[in-house]
Design a protein around this motif. Structure first.
Motif, PDB file in Angstrom:
ATOM      1  N   VAL A 102       0.840  -1.199   0.000  1.00 25.16           N
ATOM      2  CA  VAL A 102       0.000   0.000   0.000  1.00 25.16           C
ATOM      3  C   VAL A 102       0.876   1.251   0.000  1.00 25.16           C
ATOM      4  O   VAL A 102       0.626   2.194  -0.775  1.00 25.16           O
ATOM      5  CB  VAL A 102      -0.972  -0.001   1.208  1.00 25.16           C
ATOM      6  N   LEU A 147      -3.926  -0.008  -5.987  1.00 29.59           N
ATOM      7  CA  LEU A 147      -3.908   0.497  -4.615  1.00 29.59           C
ATOM      8  C   LEU A 147      -5.185   0.077  -3.877  1.00 29.59           C
ATOM      9  O   LEU A 147      -5.130  -0.370  -2.725  1.00 29.59           O
ATOM     10  CB  LEU A 147      -3.763   2.023  -4.603  1.00 29.59           C
ATOM     11  N   ARG A 151      -5.251  -2.392  -0.648  1.00 32.71           N
ATOM     12  CA  ARG A 151      -5.906  -2.017   0.617  1.00 32.71           C
ATOM     13  C   ARG A 151      -6.931  -3.062   1.035  1.00 32.71           C
ATOM     14  O   ARG A 151      -7.022  -3.436   2.206  1.00 32.71           O
ATOM     15  CB  ARG A 151      -6.567  -0.648   0.476  1.00 32.71           C
TER      16      ARG A 151
END
Length: 183
Positions: A102, A147, A151
């Protein structure tokens, strides 16, 4: 439980003491004497001692079976322990690696956004062509997608880790629930 079963089956060699009771009542007519009836009642109460001498190997066979079941139960328990340890380590590494991914993707997003802005500026000045801007824009969206996935995977690994160690509660799910609601 399997160990207790071994003890129970081994006890088949031990003597047993049972309490026994009988009650009997009989009415019978005596035909050769006329209409007389004979009435008998019997009551017995006692203790019965059983000493097993030989049962054809039944007790030994059942004891060996119980020992084998105990060994299988111990192996199953050891497998469950190893599986829990492996699952918790895997989830922990998933969390650690996910957090690192991340952070890297957040830095990549900043970089790709900066590259898009510079390509737009270059296109406006005339040094870049339209395809360069489109490629930079595509890279921004790919980085955003990666991303978001990183997450989500990290969050899932955190929940898995808590579930594996037995600390997952309703409040954990309530905290993440707003993340999945539409803006």
């Amino acid at each position: 439980m399997a160990a207790k079963e071994v003890e129970r089956t081994r006890a088949g060699h031990y003597p047993t003491l049972d309490a026994v009771a009988n009650y009997g009542h009989n009415n019978s007519a005596l035909s050769f004497l006329g209409s007389d009836t004979l009435e008998t009642t019997s009551r017995n109460v006692g203790l019965q001692l059983n000493i097993p001498i030989f049962q054809g190997g039944y007790v030994n066979s059942k004891t060996r079976e119980a020992v084998a079941n105990r060994v299988a139960a111990e192996a199953t328990l050891e497998s469950a322990k190893r599986s829990a340890t492996l699952g918790s380590r895997k989830s922990y590494l998933g969390v650690v690696n996910g957090l690192a991914q991340v952070r890297a993707l957040e830095a990549a997003l900043v970089s790709s956004t900066s590259a898009l802005e510079s390509n737009k500026l270059g296109y406006g000045v005339g040094v870049r062509i339209n395809i360069d801007v489109l490629n930079a824009e595509q890279q921004v969206y790919v980085t955003r997608r990666d991303l978001a996935k990183a997450r989500f995977d990290t969050l899932f690994s955190q929940l898995n880790l808590k579930a594996t160690v037995g600390s997952l509660g309703e409040e954990d799910l309530e905290q993440i629930n707003p993340l999945f609601e539409a803006p």
